[in-house]
Design a protein around this motif. Structure first.
Motif, PDB file in Angstrom:
ATOM      1  N   TYR A 278       0.687  -1.148   0.042  1.00  0.00           N
ATOM      2  CA  TYR A 278      -0.088  -0.028   0.052  1.00  0.00           C
ATOM      3  C   TYR A 278       0.731   1.373  -0.131  1.00  0.00           C
TER       4      TYR A 278
ATOM      5  N   GLN B 161      -6.708  -6.742   1.827  1.00  0.00           N
ATOM      6  CA  GLN B 161      -7.545  -5.463   2.230  1.00  0.00           C
ATOM      7  C   GLN B 161      -9.047  -5.753   2.603  1.00  0.00           C
TER       8      GLN B 161
ATOM      9  N   HIS C 183      -8.452   2.766   4.493  1.00  0.00           N
ATOM     10  CA  HIS C 183      -7.767   1.247   4.141  1.00  0.00           C
ATOM     11  C   HIS C 183      -7.480   0.370   5.499  1.00  0.00           C
TER      12      HIS C 183
END
Length: 328
Positions: A205, A241, A228
C-alpha cells in the motif's frame, strides 16, 4: 480638536491591533478540566480505576468516574506542546510523548507529571510510544525518530532504523519477540527477535498507515488513509484488504476485552469493528462526534477522543452498535 480626536482614534486602533496579534496565554488547566470538549484529545488510557486523556496544548485530563467528569493533571514544566500518546508501564508509572520531542513521566497514576526530555529547537513530534513489559520503552515519530529507554523512561538513547527518515506512526508486539512498526507511504517494519533486527516488508500500500494491531502471533491488522484496512494471517508475509465501504481515514483503535476483536475509529465519527481473526463485523458512525483519534473501553462502553474532546460513544456498547449497524 480634530487633530486630538484623530490621535485618539489612531491610538485605539493601534492598541486593538497590538492586542489582536500579541501572544495569548493558553487557557488555564482548570478551564480545560471543566470543559474537556474544548481540547483535542489524541490519546486515551484506561487504568481501571482511572482514565487518562492527553492532547493539544499539553493537556492531560483525568477521570475517576469512568469518563463522566474530568480534572486536570499537574505538569511540572508545561510546554503547551501537543501530546500525541500515553502509555502505562504499570498501574502507577505512566509515560506520555508529543511534539518537540517532549516526554513526560508520572509515578502516581497520572496525577502529576515531570519532564524527561524536550527538544524545542528541533521541533519534531514524537507520535507513539510502546513497551513489551518491564522498564524497556520505545518512542518514535517524525523523520524516523526512534528512541529507547531501559530505565522506565528516565533517560533516552537514539536508535537507528534504515528507513530513509520516514515518519513512524504506530507499533505493536508481544512477549514472543514478534513486533511490527508502521508509518508513512505504506512502511511496515517487522522483527521476530524483540527488535535486535528489523526488516522492511515488501510494499502492499502506498499511503500512510496510522495503526498496527497484534491480535495473535500470526493475526495482525493495520489501517490508515482513505479507509484502508489490511489483515495478515501469517505475521505480515501477506496482506488482504478489508473493504469498509468508505474512504474516511482511520486514526486510532482499542482491542476489546478478552481479545474478542477490536474497534477502529476515524474521521466522520466512523467506527469499524473486527473480530479476533481480523474479519469485518460491522461499520457504523457515532453521529456528531467529528474526527476521532483514539478510543478505550470502559466496561461495555466505548470512550472516544478526538477533535471535540473526550466523549462517550453511546449509552450502551458502541462495539455492539457498530455490529448492528453493519454496512459493507
Amino acid at each position: 480638536m480634530r487633530s486630538i480626536i484623530g490621535y485618539l482614534v489612531c491610538l485605539v486602533v493601534a492598541l486593538t491591533i497590538g492586542y489582536t496579534f500579541s501572544p495569548k496565554v493558553a487557557p488555564q488547566a482548570e478551564v480545560l478540566a471543566t470543559r474537556p470538549d474544548r481540547v483535542q484529545i489524541n490519546g486515551l488510557l484506561n487504568l481501571g480505576a482511572r482514565v487518562v486523556a492527553v492532547g493539544e496544548r499539553g493537556s492531560i485530563l483525568l477521570s475517576d468516574d469512568q469518563g463522566v467528569s474530568w480534572q486536570a493533571a499537574s505538569v511540572a514544566t508545561q510546554r503547551n506542546a501537543t501530546l500525541t500518546a500515553v502509555l502505562a508501564l504499570d498501574d502507577k508509572r505512566l509515560l506520555a510523548v508529543g511534539h518537540d520531542g517532549w516526554i513526560l513521566r508520572s509515578l502516581d497514576a497520572g496525577s502529576s507529571w515531570q519532564e524527561m526530555r524536550y527538544d524545542g529547537d528541533l521541533g519534531e513530534p514524537l507520535l507513539g510510544i510502546w513497551t513489551g513489559g518491564g522498564d524497556k520503552v520505545l518512542a518514535f515519530g517524525s523523520f524516523g525518530k526512534f528512541y529507547q529507554s531501559t530505565d522506565a523512561g528516565q533517560s533516552w538513547a537514539p536508535q537507528t532504523l534504515d528507513i530513509d527518515s520516514a515518519h513512524l506512526n504506530s507499533m505493536a508486539g508481544g512477549s514472543d519477540g514478534r513486533r511490527m512498526l508502521v508509518g508513512e507511504q505504506g512502511l511496515v517494519l517487522r522483527t521476530d527477535d524483540a527488535g535486535k533486527h528489523w526488516h522492511t516488508l515488501p510494499a502492499f500500500y502506498s499511503g500512510s498507515l496510522f495503526g498496527i494491531v497484534r491480535l495473535s502471533a500470526d493475526n495482525w491488522v493495520t489501517y490508515g488513509m482513505r479507509g484502508h484496512v489490511f489483515v495478515s494471517h501469517d505475521f505480515g508475509d501477506s496482506w488482504t484488504q478489508i473493504n469498509v465501504g468508505n474512504q474516511l481515514p482511520l486514526y486510532g483503535h482499542v482491542v476489546l476485552p478478552d481479545h474478542t476483536g477490536l474497534v477502529i475509529v476515524g474521521a466522520g465519527s466512523s467506527v469499524v469493528r473486527l473480530d479476533a481473526q481480523g474479519e469485518l463485523v460491522g461499520v457504523g458512525r457515532l453521529a456528531g462526534l467529528g474526527t476521532l483519534t483514539s478510543a478505550t473501553m470502559v466496561g461495555s462502553r466505548l470512550l472516544v477522543g478526538g477533535e471535540r474532546g473526550v466523549l462517550q460513544g453511546s449509552s450502551g456498547s458502541a462495539a455492539a452498535l457498530a455490529a448492528t449497524q453493519a454496512t459493507q
